[in-house]
Structure formats: C-alpha cells, structure tokens
Design a protein around this motif. Structure first.
Motif, PDB file in Angstrom:
ATOM      1  N   ARG A 201       8.420  52.079  48.142  1.00 38.98           N
ATOM      2  CA  ARG A 201       8.390  52.518  46.740  1.00 38.98           C
ATOM      3  C   ARG A 201       8.595  51.351  45.790  1.00 38.98           C
ATOM      4  O   ARG A 201       7.923  51.247  44.756  1.00 38.98           O
ATOM      5  N   LEU A 202       9.506  50.447  46.139  1.00 40.27           N
ATOM      6  CA  LEU A 202       9.733  49.281  45.294  1.00 40.27           C
ATOM      7  C   LEU A 202       8.535  48.343  45.325  1.00 40.27           C
ATOM      8  O   LEU A 202       8.090  47.839  44.289  1.00 40.27           O
ATOM      9  N   LEU A 203       7.984  48.101  46.516  1.00 45.33           N
ATOM     10  CA  LEU A 203       6.842  47.186  46.633  1.00 45.33           C
ATOM     11  C   LEU A 203       5.643  47.703  45.842  1.00 45.33           C
ATOM     12  O   LEU A 203       4.949  46.926  45.170  1.00 45.33           O
ATOM     13  N   VAL A 204       5.403  49.003  45.913  1.00 46.41           N
ATOM     14  CA  VAL A 204       4.285  49.579  45.156  1.00 46.41           C
ATOM     15  C   VAL A 204       4.546  49.452  43.653  1.00 46.41           C
ATOM     16  O   VAL A 204       3.635  49.135  42.880  1.00 46.41           O
ATOM     17  N   THR A 205       5.780  49.693  43.235  1.00 49.75           N
ATOM     18  CA  THR A 205       6.111  49.575  41.812  1.00 49.75           C
ATOM     19  C   THR A 205       5.884  48.150  41.315  1.00 49.75           C
ATOM     20  O   THR A 205       5.353  47.933  40.220  1.00 49.75           O
ATOM     21  N   ALA A 314      11.386  49.810  38.873  1.00 52.77           N
ATOM     22  CA  ALA A 314      11.707  48.811  39.903  1.00 52.77           C
ATOM     23  C   ALA A 314      13.218  48.653  40.044  1.00 52.77           C
ATOM     24  O   ALA A 314      13.740  48.514  41.158  1.00 52.77           O
ATOM     25  N   LEU A 315      13.939  48.692  38.928  1.00 50.56           N
ATOM     26  CA  LEU A 315      15.398  48.597  38.987  1.00 50.56           C
ATOM     27  C   LEU A 315      15.993  49.814  39.692  1.00 50.56           C
ATOM     28  O   LEU A 315      16.948  49.695  40.468  1.00 50.56           O
ATOM     29  N   HIS A 316      15.447  50.999  39.430  1.00 51.61           N
ATOM     30  CA  HIS A 316      15.918  52.193  40.125  1.00 51.61           C
ATOM     31  C   HIS A 316      15.580  52.124  41.615  1.00 51.61           C
ATOM     32  O   HIS A 316      16.423  52.412  42.470  1.00 51.61           O
TER      33      HIS A 316
END
Length: 397
Positions: A201-205, A314-316
C-alpha cells in the motif's frame, strides 16, 4: 494547529525559493562565470538529484537525533552553502553548493513532515502536510519571478543572498518554537523502518505520488513556450501566468489539507479524474486565452490538492516507519519532478509540438488512475487486515 508547524512552513518556503529561483538566473550565471547555458543548467539537475538521494539518506542519518537538532542542522547547513554560493567565482564550487544545499533541503523537509505530523496528531496529518507544502507553492509563486527580478537589477548573487536573509529568521523561529524532544527510545531502527516500507500500500502510494507530480512538473516546466507560441501571450505575461499556476497550487494544497484527513478517497478519485480531464481540455483548447487562464489556475489547484493528499496517505501507510516514510515521500515527489520534464522534453524534441507536454501529463495521470484502480480491485484478493482503519483517514490501496 501548533505554531511550530507554521514555523516549519516558513523554513520550507525559504528553501523552496532556492529551488525555483534558478529558472530565471541560468543565463546570468553562465555569462558571469564563463560557462555555457547548458552547463549552467546542470545546477538544476544537481539540485534535483540531491533532493532525490538526500530525502531518505538524510532521514536515516538523523533518526536518532532530537528533532530540533536535526532541523537546525539541516537549515544552518542550507544557509551556509548559500553564503558560499553567493561568494564563489568558480562554477565547480557553485555546483557543489547546489548539491549540498539540496541534501540539506531534502533532509529538512523529510524531518519536518514527520515532525509536523507528529505534533498535529493522527487526525490532522493532512492539515499539517498542507501547511508545509503551502510553503513550497508560495515559493513557486514568488521564486521564479522574484529570482528573475533580483537577477535583473542586482545580479544573480543577490538571489542567493535573499535566500540567506529568509533563512536566518527561520533558524531562530525553529530554535524557539520546535520542542527540544529527546530521541524516543521507542522509535524503530533503520532496518525495522525499511521493512515497514516494503508494504504494497505504501509503495503504490509513493508510485502514485511520483506519477501525479511528474504530470504536474511536465506541463509546468513548458507552460512558457505553450502560452507564447500557442495561446499568443506576450513574453511579459509569462511570470504572471506562472504565478497564477502557483496561486492555484496554494489553493489546492490548502483545500486538500482540510479534506485529506476526512475524505481522502473522494479527493483522490474525483480530483484525479478532474485532473486528467483538465490536462486533456487544456491540450485541446490551449489556443484560447480565456480557457488557458482558467485552466492554469484549476490545474495548479488539482495537481497539488491530489499530490498533498497522496503525501498524507503515505504518512498513514508508513505509520510504522515514521521517519523514513516522510523521506521516501519527498523522494518520490522529486523523482516525478525530475522525470516529468524529461518526458516533456522528449515529446518536444520529437517534433510533437508545444501541446505535447500536456498530453504527456494526461498520460501520467491516466496511468496513476489505472494503477490505483487496479490495486484497489486486487485488494480483496489479499489477506484482509485484522483491523480496518476509519474510512476518511486511510486510503486502502
């Protein structure tokens, strides 16, 4: 919102001035230091590379420092290299100062994003992020025409001194306003944070942020030739048109910051779709001055509204990597800012016309929408999380 968050926004504005002002100074620097314009243009590339490498690297180096010490170290280093840049008569030294200044800028921004988000609390990360990015957008508004005016009347070195003058009060403001917290023993180590950064999820964001920012700077970089050669504006209008884009960006960051904490999905889906339509319409109607004036403001607002929301997400998503998430978000945006104009240049050099960067921007946003949609569609196929975050706070991708 804590006062310290606004102080960090002031410092980000001072540093953003340095990044944007160079656009109007390249020719003067080349003439004064006896190099070609192309060689002088590498100053911009050095800054971009420093920002991309520096954000995660400096964030890792400063993980165990008190936040105030880290912020002051980066800000004072940034100030010192600009003094050196203003005094030097050697292009090689100036090039080094740009790279080192970018490292300091990237480190400051990465730590500032994490610090502001922590001080604001989990329910106001979007607002805190928007205040910092508001400093960047204001620098975009002021930096390009301001640097050009300073260079015209007092020489290119005066622009560097102006950055120093802006940075000095920021140093004292950070010293007085940012809490002198000791390093938190509970903060994860570098290895643990890096493991947390592997989450899909972070990488996609981060990828979506790079694509959207690439689209933004692809078109922004070439707005001047578009408006003069296609729309028919005189050269004297260009600074005002670029400032109009910057004003739209500031409006978008402000609105996006208020919505990112409660309606993130709506902002990204509706805003992303509107952003795509806007680039397409501008490409088709660039010859109409009225339409161009309206859309340059609207596209600035949509670009930075969506972009700032992606940073908040991204922070979340990187909540278990509080230091490095901000660094990698900063790096992702700068990757987009470097790759987007390069793609626009390829389109222009390929003879596709002055509207072609707008089509490239539309393609990058379309790719972002397809990527986000596909990831969302595939999410149910992955093992569900044990606890689901509130709808408005985190975007599940």
């Amino acid at each position: 919102m804590p006062l310290a968050v606004y102080v960090l926004g002031l410092a980000v504005f001072a540093q953003g001035m340095s990044e944007f002002m160079l656009s109007g100074l390249v020719a003067d620097i080349a003439e004064n230091l006896g190099v070609s314009i192309g060689t002088a243009g590498t100053l911009t590339s050095a800054f971009a590379v420093g920002m991309i490498i520096g954000a995660p690297l400096m964030a890792m180096l400063s993980m165990r420092w008190p936040k105030r010490r880290a912020l002051l170290s980066f800000l004072i280093s940034f100030l010192v290299v600009h003094v050196a840049g203003a005094l030097t008569t050697d292009f090689g030294i100036l090039l080094v100062t740009r790279a080192v200044g970018a490292l300091a800028n990237a480190g400051f921004l990465a730590v500032a994003v994490a610090t502001a988000a922590a001080m604001a609390g989990p329910d106001a990360k979007g607002r805190a992020t928007s205040i910092l990015l508001g400093g960047v957008t204001l620098a975009c508004v002021v930096g390009v025409p301001g640097g050009a005016l300073l260079g015209r009347f007092w020489g290119w070195r005066s622009a560097f001194w102006a950055v120093v003058v802006l940075s000095v009060p920021a140093v004292f403001a950070v010293l007085r306003s940012v809490p002198d917290d000791a390093p938190d023993a509970a903060v994860p180590g570098v290895r643990r944070e890096l493991r947390a950064l592997r989450r899909p999820r972070l990488l996609v964001t981060l990828l979506l942020g790079a694509l959207v920012n690439g689209a933004t700077f692809c078109s922004f970089t070439y707005l001047a030739p578009l408006f003069t050669n296609v729309t028919g504006f005189a050269d004297t209008w260009v600074p005002a048109l670029l400032a109009l884009f910057g004003l739209g960006s500031f409006a978008g960051v402000t609105a996006g910051g208020r919505l990112a904490d409660t309606r993130a999905r709506q902002v990204l889906v509706a805003g992303g779709a509107a952003l795509l339509v806007g680039w397409v319409v501008l490409a088709l109607t660039a010859g109409n001055p009225v339409t161009a004036l309206v859309l340059v403001f609207v596209q600035g607002a949509l670009s930075f509204g969506v972009g700032s929301t992606l940073i908040t997400q991204a922070l979340h998503a990187g909540g278990e990597a509080p230091t490095l998430a901000g660094g990698f978000a900063t790096a992702a945006l700068n990757v987009g800012a470097a790759v987007g104009p390069s793609l626009g240049a390829l389109a222009l050099d390929g003879g596709l016309g002055y509207r072609s960067p707008l089509w490239v921007s539309a393609g990058l946003v379309a790719l972002a929408l397809v990527t986000g949609g596909a990831t969302r569609a595939l999410a149910p196929l992955r093992k569900p999380a044990t606890a689901r975050p509130p709808e408005g706070r985190r975007l599940s991708i």
